[in-house]
Scaffold this motif. Structure first.
Motif: not given
Length: 125
Positions: A4-31
């Protein structure tokens, strides 16, 4: 079912990506959106996948999706080496529940992400 891969709605996608990068996540796909920013980001860490999409991208569609941050969603992430991970991030995020052993035998801790969603990390030790 395989995952299962949740699709989470956010206002600031750049800040969200930066936050999850701190947790060790990498960007796989962008639109991209029409303004040159991003409307969607898929991020992965190991076999965990989170998708983030802007509220703006669904304006006028899907009225069931609430247009606010946070809410009654808890993301539960099973992982290995939880103690090392906790020590690495605990001073850079908002810890809601510190590292603890639960009554059902898991070692867990919970944080609040930048969108006020709760993320619990767990390891069966």
């Amino acid at each position: 079912m395989e995952s299962v891969s949740p699709n989470i709605f956010v206002y600031d996608i750049d800040a969200t990506a930066a936050f999850y990068k701190k947790l060790g996540f990498d960007v796989a796909v962008t639109v991209p959106d029409d303004d040159g920013g991003l409307t969607f980001v898929m991020m992965t860490c190991g076999t965990a996948t989170f998708m983030f999409q802007t509220f703006r991208s669904i304006e006028g569609q899907h009225p069931v999706v609430r247009r606010e941050n946070g809410g009654s969603l808890l993301l539960y992430v099973k992982m290995k080496n939880i103690r090392v991970f906790y020590e690495r991030i605990k001073d850079t995020v908002t810890v809601v529940t510190p590292l603890e052993k639960t009554f059902y035998g898991a070692t867990e801790f919970s944080i609040q992400d930048n969108n006020h969603y709760m993320v619990t990390f767990a390891e069966d030790e």
